[in-house]
Scaffold this motif. Structure first.
Motif, PDB file in Angstrom:
ATOM      1  N   GLU A   4       0.852  -1.185   0.000  1.00 58.57           N
ATOM      2  CA  GLU A   4       0.000   0.000   0.000  1.00 58.57           C
ATOM      3  C   GLU A   4       0.889   1.236   0.000  1.00 58.57           C
ATOM      4  N   ILE A   5       0.629   2.145  -0.931  1.00 56.61           N
ATOM      5  CA  ILE A   5       1.405   3.373  -1.072  1.00 56.61           C
ATOM      6  C   ILE A   5       0.503   4.575  -0.817  1.00 56.61           C
ATOM      7  N   VAL A   6       1.006   5.554  -0.074  1.00 64.20           N
ATOM      8  CA  VAL A   6       0.251   6.776   0.174  1.00 64.20           C
ATOM      9  C   VAL A   6       0.386   7.711  -1.027  1.00 64.20           C
ATOM     10  N   THR A   7      -0.760   8.151  -1.552  1.00 68.50           N
ATOM     11  CA  THR A   7      -0.764   9.072  -2.691  1.00 68.50           C
ATOM     12  C   THR A   7      -1.679  10.254  -2.389  1.00 68.50           C
ATOM     13  N   THR A   8      -1.501  11.328  -3.175  1.00 71.40           N
ATOM     14  CA  THR A   8      -2.284  12.548  -2.951  1.00 71.40           C
ATOM     15  C   THR A   8      -3.095  12.987  -4.171  1.00 71.40           C
ATOM     16  N   THR A   9      -2.848  12.380  -5.323  1.00 71.71           N
ATOM     17  CA  THR A   9      -3.528  12.786  -6.560  1.00 71.71           C
ATOM     18  C   THR A   9      -3.768  11.568  -7.441  1.00 71.71           C
ATOM     19  N   LEU A  10      -4.558  11.770  -8.499  1.00 68.19           N
ATOM     20  CA  LEU A  10      -4.743  10.712  -9.490  1.00 68.19           C
ATOM     21  C   LEU A  10      -3.419  10.372 -10.160  1.00 68.19           C
ATOM     22  N   ASP A  11      -2.637  11.375 -10.540  1.00 64.40           N
ATOM     23  CA  ASP A  11      -1.358  11.099 -11.203  1.00 64.40           C
ATOM     24  C   ASP A  11      -0.455  10.235 -10.317  1.00 64.40           C
ATOM     25  N   GLU A  12      -0.370  10.570  -9.025  1.00 62.70           N
ATOM     26  CA  GLU A  12       0.449   9.764  -8.124  1.00 62.70           C
ATOM     27  C   GLU A  12      -0.098   8.347  -8.013  1.00 62.70           C
ATOM     28  N   GLY A  20       3.787  -0.951  -9.175  1.00 61.79           N
ATOM     29  CA  GLY A  20       3.566  -2.221  -8.504  1.00 61.79           C
ATOM     30  C   GLY A  20       2.762  -2.188  -7.226  1.00 61.79           C
ATOM     31  N   ALA A  21       2.194  -1.039  -6.863  1.00 56.18           N
ATOM     32  CA  ALA A  21       1.362  -0.984  -5.663  1.00 56.18           C
ATOM     33  C   ALA A  21       0.095  -1.808  -5.859  1.00 56.18           C
ATOM     34  N   ASP A  22      -0.350  -2.451  -4.786  1.00 51.24           N
ATOM     35  CA  ASP A  22      -1.606  -3.193  -4.830  1.00 51.24           C
ATOM     36  C   ASP A  22      -2.802  -2.294  -4.560  1.00 51.24           C
ATOM     37  N   ARG A  23      -2.585  -1.246  -3.786  1.00 54.25           N
ATOM     38  CA  ARG A  23      -3.628  -0.271  -3.484  1.00 54.25           C
ATOM     39  C   ARG A  23      -2.948   0.992  -2.987  1.00 54.25           C
ATOM     40  N   VAL A  24      -3.742   2.051  -2.832  1.00 55.71           N
ATOM     41  CA  VAL A  24      -3.211   3.296  -2.297  1.00 55.71           C
ATOM     42  C   VAL A  24      -4.054   3.741  -1.111  1.00 55.71           C
ATOM     43  N   GLU A  25      -3.420   4.516  -0.244  1.00 52.93           N
ATOM     44  CA  GLU A  25      -4.156   5.311   0.734  1.00 52.93           C
ATOM     45  C   GLU A  25      -4.144   6.731   0.193  1.00 52.93           C
ATOM     46  N   LEU A  26      -5.310   7.241  -0.148  1.00 55.34           N
ATOM     47  CA  LEU A  26      -5.428   8.553  -0.778  1.00 55.34           C
ATOM     48  C   LEU A  26      -5.648   9.610   0.293  1.00 55.34           C
ATOM     49  N   VAL A  27      -4.790  10.635   0.286  1.00 54.59           N
ATOM     50  CA  VAL A  27      -4.806  11.661   1.330  1.00 54.59           C
ATOM     51  C   VAL A  27      -4.542  13.024   0.711  1.00 54.59           C
ATOM     52  N   THR A  36      -7.802  14.439   5.067  1.00 48.50           N
ATOM     53  CA  THR A  36      -8.850  14.047   4.131  1.00 48.50           C
ATOM     54  C   THR A  36      -8.523  14.541   2.718  1.00 48.50           C
ATOM     55  N   PRO A  37      -8.588  13.672   1.716  1.00 43.34           N
ATOM     56  CA  PRO A  37      -8.326  14.110   0.340  1.00 43.34           C
ATOM     57  C   PRO A  37      -9.478  14.955  -0.203  1.00 43.34           C
ATOM     58  N   THR A  38      -9.212  15.690  -1.251  1.00 45.06           N
ATOM     59  CA  THR A  38     -10.266  16.466  -1.899  1.00 45.06           C
ATOM     60  C   THR A  38     -11.252  15.532  -2.593  1.00 45.06           C
ATOM     61  N   TRP A  39     -12.484  16.022  -2.723  1.00 41.70           N
ATOM     62  CA  TRP A  39     -13.491  15.219  -3.433  1.00 41.70           C
ATOM     63  C   TRP A  39     -13.045  14.969  -4.871  1.00 41.70           C
ATOM     64  N   GLY A  40     -12.432  15.976  -5.495  1.00 38.81           N
ATOM     65  CA  GLY A  40     -11.986  15.820  -6.877  1.00 38.81           C
ATOM     66  C   GLY A  40     -10.975  14.708  -7.044  1.00 38.81           C
ATOM     67  N   SER A  41     -10.028  14.599  -6.100  1.00 41.06           N
ATOM     68  CA  SER A  41      -9.034  13.530  -6.206  1.00 41.06           C
ATOM     69  C   SER A  41      -9.685  12.165  -5.973  1.00 41.06           C
ATOM     70  N   VAL A  42     -10.618  12.095  -5.033  1.00 40.59           N
ATOM     71  CA  VAL A  42     -11.309  10.831  -4.783  1.00 40.59           C
ATOM     72  C   VAL A  42     -12.093  10.398  -6.024  1.00 40.59           C
ATOM     73  N   LYS A  43     -12.811  11.324  -6.622  1.00 40.24           N
ATOM     74  CA  LYS A  43     -13.597  11.015  -7.820  1.00 40.24           C
ATOM     75  C   LYS A  43     -12.695  10.598  -8.967  1.00 40.24           C
ATOM     76  N   GLY A  44     -11.582  11.328  -9.163  1.00 38.12           N
ATOM     77  CA  GLY A  44     -10.677  10.991 -10.248  1.00 38.12           C
ATOM     78  C   GLY A  44     -10.065   9.617 -10.089  1.00 38.12           C
ATOM     79  N   VAL A  45      -9.641   9.294  -8.862  1.00 40.29           N
ATOM     80  CA  VAL A  45      -9.045   7.975  -8.612  1.00 40.29           C
ATOM     81  C   VAL A  45     -10.092   6.881  -8.785  1.00 40.29           C
ATOM     82  N   HIS A  46     -11.287   7.103  -8.286  1.00 42.22           N
ATOM     83  CA  HIS A  46     -12.352   6.101  -8.457  1.00 42.22           C
ATOM     84  C   HIS A  46     -12.625   5.834  -9.933  1.00 42.22           C
ATOM     85  N   ASP A  47     -12.657   6.893 -10.733  1.00 42.14           N
ATOM     86  CA  ASP A  47     -13.035   6.753 -12.141  1.00 42.14           C
ATOM     87  C   ASP A  47     -11.922   6.209 -13.015  1.00 42.14           C
TER      88      ASP A  47
END
Length: 225
Positions: A4-12, A20-27, A36-47
């Protein structure tokens, strides 16, 4: 072992997935210990991201004791992110360093059926076995983010294993976080650890303020395999 890797944006997040990360913690606010991450980053990563995102719910960096206004903000953020976050990452303590169940009940209810990770606030509890027993009363809380207060994972591995097994006996998985390096990953493998969490160590020069370093993530991937 899952990485698990900590990321802050969709690009990251896309970079982490490619490396090779299996998942991210988005912050957001990674230099403040993760907020708490921004709604925009959460939506972008989800999509657009090909791997799961565990989304932090933390309104500020002033500790883990929350006011009524803090809790209202956290609930609003959860409600906005439900359906987008694969898991929520949260935690709350009393001034006495116990789990704040009055707050936790509200947060768990807001999360609905989205699974929960209780974050590193857990490592500030004064009695970790009692804290695990409290968390086990909430089926949505599936794992803790912890190193079980180890100053040196290698030297304290027997106690850490005992705590990991105690958590597992309560139905709670452990994602190991804090001081994770090449040596500690190797020793964690020997006790059957399944997940590790990497934050600053996945960034250039190992500094939270810097960008993610694909080569560092790839090295952690090789260690975890």
């Amino acid at each position: 072992m899952r990485l698990e890797i900590v990321t802050t944006t969709l690009d990251e997040t896309l970079l982490a997935a490619q490396a090779g990360a299996d998942r991210v913690e988005l912050v957001s606010g990674i230099t403040e210990g993760a907020l708490t991450p921004t709604w925009g980053s959460v939506k972008g990563v989800h999509d657009h991201a090909p791997i799961p995102a565990y989304c932090m719910i933390r309104p500020h960096a002033h500790g883990f004791v929350y006011s009524e206004n803090d809790v209202a903000e956290m609930i609003a953020d959860i409600q906005n992110q439900r359906g987008l976050a694969d898991h929520f990452v949260l935690g709350c303590l009393t001034p006495e360093k116990t789990i704040d169940e009055a707050v936790l009940i509200q947060l768990v209810e807001a999360c609905g059926d989205t699974p929960i990770v209780f974050h590193k606030a857990f490592d500030q509890t004064k009695d970790q076995k009692a804290a695990l027993q409290t968390l086990a009363r909430y089926p949505q809380i599936q794992r803790v983010l912890s190193n079980y207060q180890a100053v040196d994972l290698v030297q304290e591995i027997d106690r850490v294993q005992e705590m990991m097994n105690f958590a597992a006996s309560l139905g709670i998985k452990t994602t190991f976080a804090g001081g994770i390096n090449q040596e500690s990953i190797q020793i964690l493998k020997t006790i059957g650890a399944e997940d590790v969490h990497i934050s600053s160590a996945a960034r250039i020069a190992g500094l939270a303020k810097n960008q993610l370093d694909a080569e560092r993530i790839q090295n952690f991937r090789r260690l975890c395999d």
